[in-house]
Scaffold this motif. Structure first.
Motif, PDB file in Angstrom:
ATOM      1  N   LEU A 114      37.580  47.684  37.658  1.00  0.00           N
ATOM      2  CA  LEU A 114      38.949  47.197  38.218  1.00  0.00           C
ATOM      3  C   LEU A 114      38.684  45.530  38.336  1.00  0.00           C
ATOM      4  O   LEU A 114      39.441  44.847  37.745  1.00  0.00           O
ATOM      5  N   LEU A 115      37.409  45.085  38.916  1.00  0.00           N
ATOM      6  CA  LEU A 115      37.201  43.658  38.836  1.00  0.00           C
ATOM      7  C   LEU A 115      37.061  42.917  37.473  1.00  0.00           C
ATOM      8  O   LEU A 115      37.420  41.779  37.538  1.00  0.00           O
ATOM      9  N   LYS A 116      36.733  43.909  36.537  1.00  0.00           N
ATOM     10  CA  LYS A 116      36.579  43.181  35.448  1.00  0.00           C
ATOM     11  C   LYS A 116      37.877  42.937  34.684  1.00  0.00           C
ATOM     12  O   LYS A 116      38.160  42.173  33.805  1.00  0.00           O
ATOM     13  N   GLU A 117      38.929  44.325  35.083  1.00  0.00           N
ATOM     14  CA  GLU A 117      40.166  44.125  34.125  1.00  0.00           C
ATOM     15  C   GLU A 117      40.898  43.156  34.613  1.00  0.00           C
ATOM     16  O   GLU A 117      42.010  42.778  34.169  1.00  0.00           O
ATOM     17  N   VAL A 118      40.792  42.887  36.147  1.00  0.00           N
ATOM     18  CA  VAL A 118      41.805  42.089  36.812  1.00  0.00           C
ATOM     19  C   VAL A 118      40.843  41.285  37.773  1.00  0.00           C
ATOM     20  O   VAL A 118      40.364  41.306  38.864  1.00  0.00           O
ATOM     21  N   PRO A 119      40.406  40.115  36.845  1.00  0.00           N
ATOM     22  CA  PRO A 119      39.269  39.356  37.394  1.00  0.00           C
ATOM     23  C   PRO A 119      39.675  38.436  38.815  1.00  0.00           C
ATOM     24  O   PRO A 119      38.865  38.134  39.457  1.00  0.00           O
ATOM     25  N   GLN A 120      41.010  38.099  39.085  1.00  0.00           N
ATOM     26  CA  GLN A 120      41.231  37.354  40.245  1.00  0.00           C
ATOM     27  C   GLN A 120      41.163  38.182  41.387  1.00  0.00           C
ATOM     28  O   GLN A 120      41.099  37.788  42.547  1.00  0.00           O
ATOM     29  N   LEU A 121      40.781  39.469  41.338  1.00  0.00           N
ATOM     30  CA  LEU A 121      40.383  40.383  42.301  1.00  0.00           C
ATOM     31  C   LEU A 121      39.120  40.035  42.639  1.00  0.00           C
ATOM     32  O   LEU A 121      38.686  40.169  44.099  1.00  0.00           O
ATOM     33  N   GLU A 122      38.363  39.488  42.050  1.00  0.00           N
ATOM     34  CA  GLU A 122      36.976  38.971  42.602  1.00  0.00           C
ATOM     35  C   GLU A 122      37.116  38.120  43.644  1.00  0.00           C
ATOM     36  O   GLU A 122      36.434  38.034  44.650  1.00  0.00           O
ATOM     37  N   ARG A 123      37.952  37.061  43.339  1.00  0.00           N
ATOM     38  CA  ARG A 123      38.312  36.146  44.351  1.00  0.00           C
ATOM     39  C   ARG A 123      39.095  36.635  45.459  1.00  0.00           C
ATOM     40  O   ARG A 123      38.634  36.306  46.745  1.00  0.00           O
ATOM     41  N   TYR A 124      39.866  37.506  45.473  1.00  0.00           N
ATOM     42  CA  TYR A 124      40.489  38.223  46.452  1.00  0.00           C
ATOM     43  C   TYR A 124      39.404  38.887  47.503  1.00  0.00           C
ATOM     44  O   TYR A 124      39.612  38.576  48.661  1.00  0.00           O
ATOM     45  N   PHE A 125      38.530  39.684  46.890  1.00  0.00           N
ATOM     46  CA  PHE A 125      37.528  40.219  47.822  1.00  0.00           C
ATOM     47  C   PHE A 125      36.598  39.450  48.300  1.00  0.00           C
ATOM     48  O   PHE A 125      35.864  39.593  49.393  1.00  0.00           O
ATOM     49  N   ARG A 126      36.133  38.345  47.704  1.00  0.00           N
ATOM     50  CA  ARG A 126      35.328  37.142  48.161  1.00  0.00           C
ATOM     51  C   ARG A 126      36.084  36.871  49.408  1.00  0.00           C
ATOM     52  O   ARG A 126      35.610  36.436  50.500  1.00  0.00           O
ATOM     53  N   ILE A 127      37.294  36.334  49.414  1.00  0.00           N
ATOM     54  CA  ILE A 127      38.233  35.832  50.619  1.00  0.00           C
ATOM     55  C   ILE A 127      38.203  36.748  51.686  1.00  0.00           C
ATOM     56  O   ILE A 127      37.625  36.535  52.863  1.00  0.00           O
ATOM     57  N   ILE A 128      38.477  38.176  51.443  1.00  0.00           N
ATOM     58  CA  ILE A 128      38.531  39.085  52.395  1.00  0.00           C
ATOM     59  C   ILE A 128      37.019  39.350  53.174  1.00  0.00           C
ATOM     60  O   ILE A 128      36.911  39.438  54.347  1.00  0.00           O
ATOM     61  N   MET A 129      35.947  39.270  52.085  1.00  0.00           N
ATOM     62  CA  MET A 129      34.657  39.450  52.752  1.00  0.00           C
ATOM     63  C   MET A 129      34.110  38.278  53.619  1.00  0.00           C
ATOM     64  O   MET A 129      33.681  38.400  54.902  1.00  0.00           O
ATOM     65  N   GLN A 130      34.557  37.129  53.253  1.00  0.00           N
ATOM     66  CA  GLN A 130      34.387  36.126  54.207  1.00  0.00           C
ATOM     67  C   GLN A 130      35.097  35.982  55.425  1.00  0.00           C
ATOM     68  O   GLN A 130      34.458  35.714  56.485  1.00  0.00           O
TER      69      GLN A 130
END
Length: 190
Positions: A114-130
């Motif tokens: 999912l993260l590879k196919e929708v790369p902006q979710l990497e940013r989303y999960f980084r923000i949520i984890m922070q």
């Protein structure tokens, strides 16, 4: 109040209709009854859990054989045993529905794809984890800095929805207090 996963993604990153179609391939929607377990100690945490509606708790059984709650997740919050999820090792925790809950799951194998196919979710999960790490750091500061009474009142005033939805003994466990002490504080405040 129900909060959809896609709406939550959209608060932090731009999601297109094509992205939504891809996301829907990799998520599962589940309903859990009150007290139903999503994860048991000794199992591998195979999914990330997003609460669209309801409440979950994560806990372990401590050396005194009592439940020690480490996290709650209300509408719009994520929950998982991240150590177990990341390394696919046995969990030391339980995850259980506090109330009937609608939960979106993303399985371990699907997450990376999912993260590879929708790369902006990497940013989303980084923000949520922070945000999750920052909240955890603040909780630890309060735990050491405040008296038990101050810690309880800070929690109740900061998160009034918990007091309405979560049993008193669970709040006590989360705050590291006894149910009797919480009861005394509540009576004192009435």
């Amino acid at each position: 109040m129900q909060i959809s996963l896609v709406d939550h993604f959209s608060r932090y990153v731009t999601i297109s209709d094509a992205d939504i179609e891809i996301i829907n391939k990799y998520i599962k929607r589940n309903t859990f009854n009150k007290k139903e377990e999503l994860l048991r100690n000794g199992q591998v945490c195979k999914s990330l859990y997003f609460v669209e509606q309801g409440c979950l708790r994560m806990f372990y059984i401590n050396s005194k054989s009592t439940e020690q709650i480490t996290q709650f997740a209300l509408d719009g919050w994520w929950m998982a045993d991240f150590f177990s999820f990341m390394d696919q090792l046995e969990s030391e925790y339980f995850i259980q529905a506090v109330e009937a809950s609608k939960v979106v799951t993303i399985e371990f194998q699907s997450f990376e794809v999912l993260l590879k196919e929708v790369p902006q979710l990497e940013r989303y999960f980084r923000i949520i984890m922070q945000k999750k790490i920052a909240a955890s750091q603040l909780r630890m500061k309060y735990l050491y800095e405040m008296s038990k009474e101050e810690f309880y009142y800070h929690f109740v005033n900061s998160f009034p929805e918990f007091v309405q939805r979560v049993p008193q003994y669970m709040i006590a466990s989360y705050l590291g207090l006894t149910p009797e002490y919480v009861s005394e504080l509540r009576k004192k405040n009435q």
